[in-house]
Motif scaffolding. Structure first.
Motif, mmCIF file in Angstrom:
data_model
loop_
_atom_site.group_PDB
_atom_site.id
_atom_site.type_symbol
_atom_site.label_atom_id
_atom_site.label_comp_id
_atom_site.label_asym_id
_atom_site.label_seq_id
_atom_site.Cartn_x
_atom_site.Cartn_y
_atom_site.Cartn_z
ATOM 1 N N ALA A 90 28.480 48.554 48.705
ATOM 2 C CA ALA A 90 27.794 49.099 48.023
ATOM 3 C C ALA A 90 27.527 50.229 49.217
ATOM 4 O O ALA A 90 27.750 51.182 49.314
ATOM 5 C CB ALA A 90 26.576 49.002 47.721
ATOM 6 N N ARG A 91 26.991 49.149 50.700
ATOM 7 C CA ARG A 91 26.880 49.874 51.899
ATOM 8 C C ARG A 91 28.163 50.869 52.237
ATOM 9 O O ARG A 91 27.708 52.226 52.888
ATOM 10 C CB ARG A 91 26.722 48.777 53.052
ATOM 11 N N ILE A 92 29.448 49.555 52.248
ATOM 12 C CA ILE A 92 31.054 51.207 52.544
ATOM 13 C C ILE A 92 31.167 52.165 51.363
ATOM 14 O O ILE A 92 30.546 52.791 52.453
ATOM 15 C CB ILE A 92 31.284 49.444 52.428
ATOM 16 N N ILE A 93 30.644 51.351 50.435
ATOM 17 C CA ILE A 93 31.027 52.681 49.497
ATOM 18 C C ILE A 93 29.738 54.363 50.683
ATOM 19 O O ILE A 93 30.631 55.748 50.621
ATOM 20 C CB ILE A 93 30.368 52.408 48.192
ATOM 21 N N ALA A 94 28.742 53.316 50.583
ATOM 22 C CA ALA A 94 27.481 54.573 50.933
ATOM 23 C C ALA A 94 27.888 55.503 52.254
ATOM 24 O O ALA A 94 27.892 56.547 52.660
ATOM 25 C CB ALA A 94 26.200 53.956 50.725
ATOM 26 N N GLU A 95 28.255 54.376 53.057
ATOM 27 C CA GLU A 95 28.568 55.068 54.472
ATOM 28 C C GLU A 95 30.527 56.206 54.123
ATOM 29 O O GLU A 95 29.763 57.203 55.104
ATOM 30 C CB GLU A 95 29.094 54.144 55.279
ATOM 31 N N ARG A 96 30.765 55.873 53.542
ATOM 32 C CA ARG A 96 32.332 56.585 52.842
ATOM 33 C C ARG A 96 31.894 57.865 52.575
ATOM 34 O O ARG A 96 32.089 58.788 53.211
ATOM 35 C CB ARG A 96 33.043 55.901 52.581
ATOM 36 N N ALA A 97 30.623 57.824 51.784
ATOM 37 C CA ALA A 97 30.831 59.042 51.128
ATOM 38 C C ALA A 97 29.617 60.057 52.428
ATOM 39 O O ALA A 97 29.730 61.173 52.789
ATOM 40 C CB ALA A 97 29.382 59.082 50.088
ATOM 41 N N ARG A 98 28.666 58.971 53.153
ATOM 42 C CA ARG A 98 27.290 59.891 54.286
ATOM 43 C C ARG A 98 28.769 60.545 55.263
ATOM 44 O O ARG A 98 28.834 61.379 55.667
ATOM 45 C CB ARG A 98 27.260 58.990 55.152
ATOM 46 N N ALA A 110 32.072 61.379 55.090
ATOM 47 C CA ALA A 110 32.746 62.259 54.773
ATOM 48 C C ALA A 110 31.362 62.969 54.723
ATOM 49 O O ALA A 110 32.437 64.673 55.180
ATOM 50 C CB ALA A 110 33.352 62.291 53.151
ATOM 51 N N GLU A 111 30.847 63.721 54.062
ATOM 52 C CA GLU A 111 29.701 65.141 54.255
ATOM 53 C C GLU A 111 29.953 65.178 55.581
ATOM 54 O O GLU A 111 30.062 66.143 55.617
ATOM 55 C CB GLU A 111 28.667 64.547 53.557
ATOM 56 N N ARG A 112 29.649 64.053 56.862
ATOM 57 C CA ARG A 112 29.441 64.946 57.433
ATOM 58 C C ARG A 112 30.724 65.566 58.701
ATOM 59 O O ARG A 112 30.357 66.127 59.381
ATOM 60 C CB ARG A 112 28.939 63.277 58.660
ATOM 61 N N LEU A 113 31.892 64.320 58.290
ATOM 62 C CA LEU A 113 32.879 64.787 59.141
ATOM 63 C C LEU A 113 33.414 66.339 58.091
ATOM 64 O O LEU A 113 34.554 67.096 59.237
ATOM 65 C CB LEU A 113 33.679 64.110 59.282
ATOM 66 N N ARG A 114 33.273 66.688 57.176
ATOM 67 C CA ARG A 114 33.476 67.952 56.915
ATOM 68 C C ARG A 114 32.779 69.290 57.757
ATOM 69 O O ARG A 114 33.377 70.272 57.294
ATOM 70 C CB ARG A 114 33.151 68.251 55.315
ATOM 71 N N ARG A 115 32.235 68.928 58.469
ATOM 72 C CA ARG A 115 31.122 69.999 59.052
ATOM 73 C C ARG A 115 32.102 70.233 60.639
ATOM 74 O O ARG A 115 31.631 70.623 60.865
ATOM 75 C CB ARG A 115 29.797 69.172 59.439
ATOM 76 N N ALA A 116 33.049 69.093 60.359
ATOM 77 C CA ALA A 116 33.571 68.886 62.085
ATOM 78 C C ALA A 116 34.596 70.264 62.545
ATOM 79 O O ALA A 116 35.173 70.097 61.148
ATOM 80 C CB ALA A 116 34.684 67.506 62.721
ATOM 81 N N SER A 117 34.433 70.878 63.215
ATOM 82 C CA SER A 117 35.191 71.914 63.769
ATOM 83 C C SER A 117 37.159 71.672 63.714
ATOM 84 O O SER A 117 37.566 72.389 63.345
ATOM 85 C CB SER A 117 35.157 73.361 64.805
ATOM 86 N N GLY A 118 36.449 70.073 64.288
ATOM 87 C CA GLY A 118 38.344 70.092 64.510
ATOM 88 C C GLY A 118 38.810 69.514 63.590
ATOM 89 O O GLY A 118 40.172 68.919 63.420
ATOM 90 N N LEU A 119 38.328 69.068 62.314
ATOM 91 C CA LEU A 119 38.912 68.746 61.040
ATOM 92 C C LEU A 119 39.480 69.732 59.954
ATOM 93 O O LEU A 119 38.450 70.523 59.886
ATOM 94 C CB LEU A 119 38.469 67.422 60.450
#
Length: 549
Positions: A272-280, A282-291
């Motif tokens: 459950a912790r890994i799934i929650a971290e995956r979602a967190r 993903a949400e943060r990385l979508r803000r990265a300008s290099g992706l």
């Protein structure tokens, strides 16, 4: 000029490239997010077995039974292998004749399918995933029907590296449409997804095999334990391709430890912790300008599409981060394993989108003796979940009161010699709880350190607590009743002493009143309230003029 080895080797071996695993000879502090490993160490010591001078069971009965129970199938429908990779190799060697037979894969997917086929000299036919990496089931079936001597068709769900999921009914429909081909469904990452397993369907169908592994969800990548599940006839025949003793005694011991009942709840929490971290992430990385793209699929990883993969590689290298660059899967493709929160925060920092890190105050421990087996997970900065099973219901309730009033998450499971009495389970749970709390506090920097007391009806319990690093316990009070349910009241003072020793804390308890239930519960509630104050984050360093606790 070829060397002797090349002149003598099978042509398929000469033509075969190195396995698609880059070297990992890196500094010990490198953040390894390239191999889809579980970031948490195994639960349990898996100590060296005394019988390593003996050959292990070729198919260990206890391990088969535990895996069969885990996957909801009969043990006869399952063969244990050295990871899922070994099961892939076993199936190809069992069913594919060199130079004659073929397998079908759906790239981008796990590279081992093609590798083992080429190693065997079998042909590899590719039917690529469609737009957005979706499987065209009809096209896949058509490709299978058009391939002469096709023996095996491989689908990975969730897929590696994209994380895509193929619905269970679609997988069954594909198997039904190809009655003369064995469909192999690789479910290595299914624990991290909402996908429905087709393991039970594989038992009922003559041409469907499911692969499972303990490498990912159970953190046993180094032990190499997997399984192939299918009809009894198919599994029995395929198993003939295994060596006589495919599993080491140490791997078997590690797997039995990991699958022990008292460990299951902690594994579920970790997933459950890994799934929650995956979602967190993903949400943060979508803000990265290099992706350009962040794919949050069903595995313990994310699939990224970088605008400038060379620059991203440099950024990760500078931060000591390993990721798996898969540009053959997609332009700028990067598979990023989900690590611990601290490791994931390092990724965000490397991309310039991180916050100031806040140290994690979590701890997982396993404590095994000849009398008890205990697993504990604690998170001082989360209020849930709280699930306790010591085998003594009233003690479960008391520990739940400590966590609830302390404001932290506690998972604790114990199996022990309750047929003797409750003493060992209660004592060892107090030790394990205190040890886990001490580990979660780390160097105890920035905490309140001290805590105080509480009344309950006619009873009054006073707790004086100092997370001093110096163990000392003083208990003032007595009980008229010998037991509350199965809980011996004489153990209360012993619990606080064991807890104080393991936590390295000073704990003074004074209790008075008329109702022994109220008095006992007041003690544990007061401990929770005292801990709430003492573990609270405060500004500053270690709360001591000595500079350490």
């Amino acid at each position: 000029m070829t060397c002797l080895a090349e002149r003598l080797a099978r042509p398929e071996i000469v033509a075969l490239g190195d396995f698609d695993i880059p070297p990992r000879a890196v500094p010990g502090d490198t953040i390894k997010l390239d191999a889809n490993e579980n970031p948490f160490e195994p639960l349990g010591p898996a100590a060296l077995a005394a019988s390593v001078n003996r050959y292990p069971e070729p198919q260990p009965a206890r391990l088969k039974a535990m895996l069969a129970s885990l996957y909801g199938v009969d043990p006869d429908a399952l063969v244990v292998t050295r990871g899922a990779d070994d099961a892939i190799d076993m199936l190809i060697r069992a069913f594919c004749r060199p130079g004659d037979d073929a397998i079908l894969i759906a790239p981008p997917t796990f590279t081992a399918y093609a590798h083992f086929a080429r190693l065997q000299g079998a042909r590899v036919v590719e039917h690529y995933l469609g737009p957005d990496f979706a499987l065209d089931a009809q096209g896949f079936v058509a490709a299978a029907r058009a391939t002469p001597s096709l023996k095996l068709a491989f689908l990975c769900s969730p897929d590696n590296p994209t994380g895509g999921i193929v619905a269970a009914d679609t997988l069954c429909a594909i198997a039904d449409a190809l009655p003369e081909t064995i469909l192999v469904v690789d479910e290595a990452y299914i624990e991290f997804s909402c996908a429905e397993s087709v393991a039970r369907e594989a038992v009922r169908r003559p041409n469907l095999v499911v692969l499972r592994t303990l490498s990912k969800a159970f953190g046993l990548a180094g032990a190499r334990i997997g399984a192939a599940i299918g009809s009894r006839a198919l599994i029995a025949l395929a198993a003939r391709a295994l060596p006589p003793y495919p599993l080491s005694s140490l791997s078997i011991a590690a797997a039995l430890d990991a699958l022990a009942p008292e460990r299951r709840r902690l594994h579920a929490d970790r997933i459950a912790r890994i799934i929650a971290e995956r979602a967190r992430m993903a949400e943060r990385l979508r803000r990265a300008s290099g992706l350009d793209r962040v794919r949050d699929g069903g595995g313990n990883f994310l699939f990224l599409e970088a605008k400038d993969p060379a620059k991203l590689r440099e950024s990760f290298a500078a931060a000591g981060i390993l990721a798996r660059f898969r540009e053959t899967a997609a332009p700028g493709g990067v598979r990023l394993t989900i690590g611990t929160r601290a490791e994931n925060d390092a990724v965000l920092a490397a991309l310039g989108i991180g916050d100031s890190p806040v140290g994690s105050r979590r701890a997982d421990i396993a404590r095994d003796t000849n009398e008890t087996r205990i697993a504990v997970a604690i998170d001082l900065d989360a209020a849930a979940p709280r699930r306790i099973d010591t085998g003594v219901p009233f003690f479960d309730h008391m520990l739940d009161q400590v966590a609830a009033h302390g404001g932290f998450s506690l998972l604790l499971t114990c199996t022990g010699d309750l047929h003797v009495d409750a003493h060992h389970c209660i004592e060892d749970c107090a030790i394990a709880f205190g040890s886990a709390l001490s580990k979660a506090l780390g160097d105890r920097s920035g905490i309140g350190r001290y805590g105080f007391s509480l009344p309950m009806d006619e009873a009054r319990a006073e707790i004086l607590l100092d997370l001093s690093g110096r163990p000392y316990s003083l208990f003032e009070g007595s009980f008229a009743a010998t037991h509350i349910g199965a809980y011996p009241t004489m153990m209360t003072a012993h619990v606080f002493r064991s807890f104080a020793d393991a936590l390295r804390a000073t704990v003074h308890v004074r209790v008075a009143g008329e109702d022994d239930h109220h008095k006992t519960e007041a003690c544990f509630k007061a401990l929770g309230r005292a801990l709430r104050q003492a573990i609270r984050r405060e500004a500053g360093g270690v709360p001591s003029t000595k500079g350490l606790l």
